[in-house]
Write an enzyme that holds these catalytic residues in place. Structure first.
Site, short mmCIF file in Angstrom:
data_model
loop_
_atom_site.label_atom_id
_atom_site.label_comp_id
_atom_site.label_asym_id
_atom_site.label_seq_id
_atom_site.Cartn_x
_atom_site.Cartn_y
_atom_site.Cartn_z
N SER A 103 0.86 -1.20 0.00
CA SER A 103 0.00 0.00 0.00
C SER A 103 0.88 1.23 0.00
O SER A 103 1.98 1.23 0.56
CB SER A 103 -0.88 0.01 1.25
OG SER A 103 -1.47 1.28 1.42
N TYR A 123 -2.21 -1.22 10.17
CA TYR A 123 -2.25 -1.60 8.75
C TYR A 123 -0.99 -1.10 8.04
O TYR A 123 -0.33 -1.84 7.31
CB TYR A 123 -3.51 -0.98 8.14
CG TYR A 123 -3.66 -1.09 6.64
CD1 TYR A 123 -4.22 -2.22 6.06
CD2 TYR A 123 -3.30 -0.04 5.81
CE1 TYR A 123 -4.40 -2.30 4.68
CE2 TYR A 123 -3.47 -0.11 4.43
CZ TYR A 123 -4.03 -1.24 3.87
OH TYR A 123 -4.20 -1.31 2.51
N1 LIG Z 1 -8.69 -0.21 -1.72
C1 LIG Z 1 -7.61 0.55 -1.52
O1 LIG Z 1 -7.70 1.80 -1.50
C2 LIG Z 1 -6.27 -0.06 -1.31
C3 LIG Z 1 -5.15 0.77 -1.27
C4 LIG Z 1 -3.89 0.21 -1.07
C5 LIG Z 1 -3.78 -1.17 -0.92
N2 LIG Z 1 -4.90 -1.96 -0.97
C6 LIG Z 1 -4.72 -3.38 -0.79
O2 LIG Z 1 -5.39 -4.12 -1.81
C7 LIG Z 1 -5.64 -5.43 -1.32
C8 LIG Z 1 -7.04 -5.85 -1.73
O3 LIG Z 1 -7.99 -5.03 -1.07
P1 LIG Z 1 -9.23 -4.36 -1.82
O4 LIG Z 1 -9.10 -2.93 -1.65
O5 LIG Z 1 -9.37 -4.95 -3.16
O6 LIG Z 1 -10.45 -4.76 -0.86
P2 LIG Z 1 -11.39 -6.04 -0.79
O7 LIG Z 1 -12.24 -5.85 0.42
O8 LIG Z 1 -12.08 -6.26 -2.07
O9 LIG Z 1 -10.39 -7.24 -0.56
C9 LIG Z 1 -9.84 -7.59 0.68
C10 LIG Z 1 -10.08 -9.08 0.85
O10 LIG Z 1 -9.28 -9.59 1.92
C11 LIG Z 1 -9.87 -10.82 2.28
N3 LIG Z 1 -9.62 -11.10 3.69
C12 LIG Z 1 -9.63 -10.23 4.72
N4 LIG Z 1 -9.39 -10.90 5.87
C13 LIG Z 1 -9.22 -12.21 5.53
C14 LIG Z 1 -8.93 -13.38 6.27
N5 LIG Z 1 -8.77 -13.36 7.59
N6 LIG Z 1 -8.84 -14.55 5.60
C15 LIG Z 1 -9.01 -14.59 4.26
N7 LIG Z 1 -9.26 -13.51 3.51
C16 LIG Z 1 -9.36 -12.34 4.15
C17 LIG Z 1 -11.35 -10.74 1.98
O11 LIG Z 1 -11.68 -11.80 1.14
C18 LIG Z 1 -11.51 -9.42 1.25
O12 LIG Z 1 -12.32 -9.59 0.12
C19 LIG Z 1 -5.38 -5.38 0.19
O13 LIG Z 1 -4.11 -5.94 0.46
C20 LIG Z 1 -5.35 -3.91 0.49
O14 LIG Z 1 -4.55 -3.60 1.61
C21 LIG Z 1 -6.14 -1.44 -1.16
#
Ligand SMILES: NC(=O)c1ccc[n+]([C@@H]2O[C@H](COP(=O)([O-])OP(=O)(O)OC[C@H]3O[C@@H](n4cnc5c(N)ncnc54)[C@H](O)[C@@H]3O)[C@@H](O)[C@H]2O)c1
Length: 298
Positions: A192, A205
């Protein structure tokens, strides 16, 4: 072909909305872009695939929604099968990812599992290898976050849970998958921008995301000479279920980038295609900053 401004007019902030953790993509308004890429005129065009991952097999955590769903779908468009992991309450989203992957003619296996358990990580790798016939690409993508302004109010149990979710499974899944990987295989970790800007209201986080960057560097240094590359992606704000499930009204109102909008999951997934493909053969141990134009060090 560029069109379809209706789903998410570029430049517009999503309205403030909230969901229970972990959040469902089916409830997001507007719906994010999974297989369409923004165009300069403010519209979207279907991602153009070029057979870059023909015959590959990918294990993708958090593949039910958001960035993970888009990775599974773009991988399918590029010719790869996927095995996706997610939490049991996200079954509906996972079924939708499966439908989209199958629309592009590839296989998508599903496993609802809580990856905070080491045993579940082990079982996931074993099942994925059995069902797919191997793993060429491991995408460690899942995460948990919850906003807390001040360390005084950051519960010790939340700190531990965030580490148990965001970094320990990256270690377990990589450890269990690597013995089965061949030369040319890749591991791609979702980090991130917060690891680089030190976001204060997501201290736990942000700390795990820093650990992911360092884990990526160390593991790459172990495996690059064996022909296996390990990289990370550091997205900025991306419109996914994670946001309404974990962020405050004010944070959602300010959820943007120097581009004047959040990114779409599809714009991050293209980087995961690049890092998994033969287009990035000299890149390992690196983090690619798909963050809407924030200049960071490292
Ligand atoms: N959305 C943003 O702005 C953003 C920014 C920077 C990084 N990210 C990173 O992108 C990645 C994907 O996130 P996203 O934004 O697509 O959101 P998202 O909610 O679609 O995906 C996150 C997923 O993590 C999984 N998860 C959480 N806890 C879990 C557990 N204990 N066991 C199994 N699965 C689990 C869930 O299935 C969930 O769908 C993450 O690593 C997040 O940190 C997102």
């Amino acid at each position: 072909m560029s069109a379809d401004k209706s789903q998410f007019e570029q430049g517009h902030q999503p309205n403030v909305q909230h969901q229970e953790v972990p959040g469902l993509q089916s409830k997001l308004d507007p719906q994010p872009q999974t297989d369409h890429i923004p165009t300069p005129d403010g519209g979207y065009q279907l991602y153009k695939a070029a057979g870059k991952l023909e015959g590959k097999k990918a294990l993708i955590t958090g593949g039910d929604s958001g960035i993970g769903r888009s990775i599974a779908v773009l991988y399918a468009m590029e010719g790869a099968d996927s095995f996706i992991a997610y939490l049991p309450v996200e079954e509906e989203d996972a079924q939708e990812t499966k439908k989209l992957v199958e629309k592009y003619g590839r296989k998508c296996c599903l496993q609802a599992t809580d990856l905070t358990s080491r045993e579940n990580c082990k079982k996931l790798v074993e099942t994925a290898i059995k069902e797919l016939g191997g793993i060429d690409i491991l995408v460690n993508n899942h995460a948990y976050q919850m906003m807390v302004e001040d360390i005084k109010d950051l519960d010790e149990d939340q700190w531990v849970h965030t580490f148990n979710t965001n970094i320990h499974p990256f270690f377990y899944l990589s450890k269990y998958t690597l013995p089965h990987m061949k030369k040319g295989s890749t591991i791609i970790n979702n980090a991130s921008i917060n690891a680089y800007i030190g976001r204060p209201d997501l201290l736990d986080y942000t700390s795990t995301k820093g650990a992911i960057v360092s884990f990526t560097r160390g593991l790459s240094n172990q495996y690059v000479s064996k022909g296996i590359r390990v990289n990370a992606v550091a997205p900025g704000p991306v419109w996914t279920p994670l946001i309404p499930a974990t962020m405050t009204d004010d944070a959602i109102k300010q959820f943007t980038s120097p581009m004047g909008r959040p990114s779409q999951p599809s714009e991050i997934a293209t980087v995961f295609v690049f890092l998994a493909s033969m287009d990035s053969t000299s890149i390992s141990g690196q983090t690619i900053h798909a963050n809407g134009g924030v200049v960071v060090n490292g």
